[in-house]
Design a protein around this motif. Structure first.
Motif, PDB file in Angstrom:
ATOM      1  N   SER A  87     -16.609 -12.887   0.918  1.00  0.00           N
ATOM      2  CA  SER A  87     -17.144 -11.631   1.452  1.00  0.00           C
ATOM      3  C   SER A  87     -18.049 -10.987   0.424  1.00  0.00           C
ATOM      4  O   SER A  87     -17.850 -11.150  -0.781  1.00  0.00           O
ATOM      5  CB  SER A  87     -15.998 -10.676   1.795  1.00  0.00           C
ATOM      6  OG  SER A  87     -15.251 -11.177   2.884  1.00  0.00           O
ATOM      7  N   PHE A 132     -18.134  -7.969  -0.349  1.00  0.00           N
ATOM      8  CA  PHE A 132     -17.489  -6.759  -0.836  1.00  0.00           C
ATOM      9  C   PHE A 132     -16.151  -7.171  -1.437  1.00  0.00           C
ATOM     10  O   PHE A 132     -15.567  -8.183  -1.046  1.00  0.00           O
ATOM     11  CB  PHE A 132     -17.304  -5.733   0.292  1.00  0.00           C
ATOM     12  CG  PHE A 132     -16.557  -6.278   1.482  1.00  0.00           C
ATOM     13  CD1 PHE A 132     -15.185  -6.179   1.566  1.00  0.00           C
ATOM     14  CD2 PHE A 132     -17.240  -6.913   2.511  1.00  0.00           C
ATOM     15  CE1 PHE A 132     -14.491  -6.699   2.652  1.00  0.00           C
ATOM     16  CE2 PHE A 132     -16.569  -7.426   3.609  1.00  0.00           C
ATOM     17  CZ  PHE A 132     -15.181  -7.329   3.672  1.00  0.00           C
ATOM     18  N   ILE A 183     -15.803   3.082  -1.596  1.00  0.00           N
ATOM     19  CA  ILE A 183     -15.632   2.029  -0.602  1.00  0.00           C
ATOM     20  C   ILE A 183     -16.819   2.103   0.355  1.00  0.00           C
ATOM     21  O   ILE A 183     -17.169   3.177   0.836  1.00  0.00           O
ATOM     22  CB  ILE A 183     -14.320   2.233   0.192  1.00  0.00           C
ATOM     23  CG1 ILE A 183     -13.101   2.236  -0.737  1.00  0.00           C
ATOM     24  CG2 ILE A 183     -14.197   1.207   1.311  1.00  0.00           C
ATOM     25  CD1 ILE A 183     -12.757   0.915  -1.351  1.00  0.00           C
ATOM     26  N   SER A 184     -17.426   0.950   0.634  1.00  0.00           N
ATOM     27  CA  SER A 184     -18.569   0.935   1.551  1.00  0.00           C
ATOM     28  C   SER A 184     -18.299   0.110   2.809  1.00  0.00           C
ATOM     29  O   SER A 184     -19.113   0.107   3.726  1.00  0.00           O
ATOM     30  CB  SER A 184     -19.814   0.400   0.841  1.00  0.00           C
ATOM     31  OG  SER A 184     -19.586  -0.923   0.391  1.00  0.00           O
ATOM     32  N   GLU A 185     -17.189  -0.588   2.853  1.00  0.00           N
ATOM     33  CA  GLU A 185     -16.815  -1.397   4.017  1.00  0.00           C
ATOM     34  C   GLU A 185     -15.546  -0.800   4.628  1.00  0.00           C
ATOM     35  O   GLU A 185     -14.569  -0.538   3.931  1.00  0.00           O
ATOM     36  CB  GLU A 185     -16.551  -2.845   3.587  1.00  0.00           C
ATOM     37  CG  GLU A 185     -16.122  -3.784   4.689  1.00  0.00           C
ATOM     38  CD  GLU A 185     -17.250  -4.242   5.601  1.00  0.00           C
ATOM     39  OE1 GLU A 185     -16.948  -4.781   6.669  1.00  0.00           O
ATOM     40  OE2 GLU A 185     -18.445  -4.055   5.247  1.00  0.00           O
ATOM     41  N   VAL A 186     -15.577  -0.579   5.944  1.00  0.00           N
ATOM     42  CA  VAL A 186     -14.420  -0.004   6.645  1.00  0.00           C
ATOM     43  C   VAL A 186     -14.114  -0.887   7.846  1.00  0.00           C
ATOM     44  O   VAL A 186     -15.019  -1.301   8.565  1.00  0.00           O
ATOM     45  CB  VAL A 186     -14.705   1.444   7.110  1.00  0.00           C
ATOM     46  CG1 VAL A 186     -13.498   2.025   7.821  1.00  0.00           C
ATOM     47  CG2 VAL A 186     -15.106   2.319   5.927  1.00  0.00           C
ATOM     48  N   ARG A 187     -12.821  -1.152   8.047  1.00  0.00           N
ATOM     49  CA  ARG A 187     -12.404  -2.007   9.155  1.00  0.00           C
ATOM     50  C   ARG A 187     -11.234  -1.375   9.897  1.00  0.00           C
ATOM     51  O   ARG A 187     -10.483  -0.588   9.325  1.00  0.00           O
ATOM     52  CB  ARG A 187     -11.992  -3.379   8.636  1.00  0.00           C
ATOM     53  CG  ARG A 187     -13.140  -4.034   7.852  1.00  0.00           C
ATOM     54  CD  ARG A 187     -13.229  -5.442   8.129  1.00  0.00           C
ATOM     55  NE  ARG A 187     -14.467  -5.994   7.555  1.00  0.00           N
ATOM     56  CZ  ARG A 187     -14.666  -7.268   7.445  1.00  0.00           C
ATOM     57  NH1 ARG A 187     -13.745  -8.126   7.829  1.00  0.00           N
ATOM     58  NH2 ARG A 187     -15.800  -7.716   6.964  1.00  0.00           N
ATOM     59  N   THR A 239      -8.049  -5.642  -0.213  1.00  0.00           N
ATOM     60  CA  THR A 239      -8.992  -6.638  -0.715  1.00  0.00           C
ATOM     61  C   THR A 239      -9.104  -7.737   0.328  1.00  0.00           C
ATOM     62  O   THR A 239      -8.124  -8.043   1.022  1.00  0.00           O
ATOM     63  CB  THR A 239      -8.532  -7.230  -2.065  1.00  0.00           C
ATOM     64  OG1 THR A 239      -7.221  -7.768  -1.907  1.00  0.00           O
ATOM     65  CG2 THR A 239      -8.526  -6.167  -3.153  1.00  0.00           C
ATOM     66  N   TYR A 277      -9.083  -0.041   5.282  1.00  0.00           N
ATOM     67  CA  TYR A 277      -8.555  -0.407   6.588  1.00  0.00           C
ATOM     68  C   TYR A 277      -7.999   0.857   7.231  1.00  0.00           C
ATOM     69  O   TYR A 277      -7.208   1.579   6.616  1.00  0.00           O
ATOM     70  CB  TYR A 277      -7.453  -1.465   6.459  1.00  0.00           C
ATOM     71  CG  TYR A 277      -6.885  -1.824   7.812  1.00  0.00           C
ATOM     72  CD1 TYR A 277      -7.536  -2.749   8.617  1.00  0.00           C
ATOM     73  CD2 TYR A 277      -5.752  -1.193   8.307  1.00  0.00           C
ATOM     74  CE1 TYR A 277      -7.059  -3.047   9.880  1.00  0.00           C
ATOM     75  CE2 TYR A 277      -5.268  -1.487   9.564  1.00  0.00           C
ATOM     76  CZ  TYR A 277      -5.918  -2.412  10.349  1.00  0.00           C
ATOM     77  OH  TYR A 277      -5.452  -2.691  11.600  1.00  0.00           O
ATOM     78  N   ARG A 309     -13.552  -4.786  -1.947  1.00  0.00           N
ATOM     79  CA  ARG A 309     -12.521  -3.893  -1.421  1.00  0.00           C
ATOM     80  C   ARG A 309     -13.043  -3.287  -0.132  1.00  0.00           C
ATOM     81  O   ARG A 309     -14.253  -3.138   0.050  1.00  0.00           O
ATOM     82  CB  ARG A 309     -12.228  -2.735  -2.397  1.00  0.00           C
ATOM     83  CG  ARG A 309     -11.763  -3.148  -3.750  1.00  0.00           C
ATOM     84  CD  ARG A 309     -11.510  -1.982  -4.689  1.00  0.00           C
ATOM     85  NE  ARG A 309     -12.566  -0.966  -4.643  1.00  0.00           N
ATOM     86  CZ  ARG A 309     -12.363   0.344  -4.801  1.00  0.00           C
ATOM     87  NH1 ARG A 309     -11.164   0.818  -5.011  1.00  0.00           N
ATOM     88  NH2 ARG A 309     -13.358   1.191  -4.761  1.00  0.00           N
ATOM     89  N   TYR A 310     -12.131  -2.926   0.735  1.00  0.00           N
ATOM     90  CA  TYR A 310     -12.521  -2.228   1.956  1.00  0.00           C
ATOM     91  C   TYR A 310     -11.418  -1.249   2.331  1.00  0.00           C
ATOM     92  O   TYR A 310     -10.294  -1.344   1.835  1.00  0.00           O
ATOM     93  CB  TYR A 310     -12.816  -3.212   3.097  1.00  0.00           C
ATOM     94  CG  TYR A 310     -11.634  -4.007   3.598  1.00  0.00           C
ATOM     95  CD1 TYR A 310     -10.945  -3.609   4.750  1.00  0.00           C
ATOM     96  CD2 TYR A 310     -11.215  -5.163   2.946  1.00  0.00           C
ATOM     97  CE1 TYR A 310      -9.871  -4.346   5.224  1.00  0.00           C
ATOM     98  CE2 TYR A 310     -10.149  -5.903   3.418  1.00  0.00           C
ATOM     99  CZ  TYR A 310      -9.477  -5.485   4.559  1.00  0.00           C
ATOM    100  OH  TYR A 310      -8.410  -6.205   5.026  1.00  0.00           O
TER     101      TYR A 310
END
Length: 151
Positions: free
Chosen positions: A78, A80, A117-121, A72, A85, A82-83
């Motif tokens: 942000s 979003f 999940i649509s955000e990846v880091r 989170t 990692y 959740r993302y």
């Protein structure tokens, strides 16, 4: 070449990969201590409900790894909640340049999508040009550069 979820039986090889990552990162980070370093609790990652450790195998030999973990944001601004990692990205030297990292990356992104999940880091040393180029080729954009100074 196949990918599969890592198991506890893979720990010996994965611990070797972790030291391979440390060795590869030492030229980019003068603040790392000498000797063996453990970035990850690999057993905990393998057992975690919110994480997915993936390995690539060729002829029953593990040749690459990576993980995705749901996190989170550390803020309330942000767009979003959740993302995923990504970390522990490693390919044995003799298998580099064959698309194995993309295979791992695709598997981790697929897992993240399956968790809505649509955000990846991920983090990468900015001077690690080959890694930066590989992630840009996969669709990642640079977001933030951390700077440091020893005083």
């Amino acid at each position: 070449m196949i990918t599969r979820e890592a198991t506890e039986q893979d720990l010996k090889v994965l611990l070797e990969f972790e030291q391979g990552i440390v060795t590869a990162e030492r030229p980019f980070n003068s603040t790392l201590i000498d000797g063996e370093i453990h970035y990850y609790d690999l057993l905990k990652l393998i057992q975690a409900e919110d994480a997915f450790v993936l390995v690539a195998e060729e002829n029953a030999e593990i040749v690459a790894s990576g993980y995705a973990r749901i996190k989170t944001p550390d803020n309330n601004y942000s767009n979003f909640d959740r993302y995923a990692y990504l970390g522990f990205m490693y390919v044995k030297p003799e298998h580099r340049g064959k698309g194995v990292n993309k295979l791992i990356l695709d598997g981790l992104l697929s897992w993240a999508k399956s968790k809505d999940i649509s955000e990846v880091r991920l983090d990468v040393y900015s001077h690690n040009e080959s890694a930066v180029k590989a992630y840009e080729k996969a669709g990642f954009d640079s977001l933030l550069t951390t700077m440091r100074m020893k005083i």
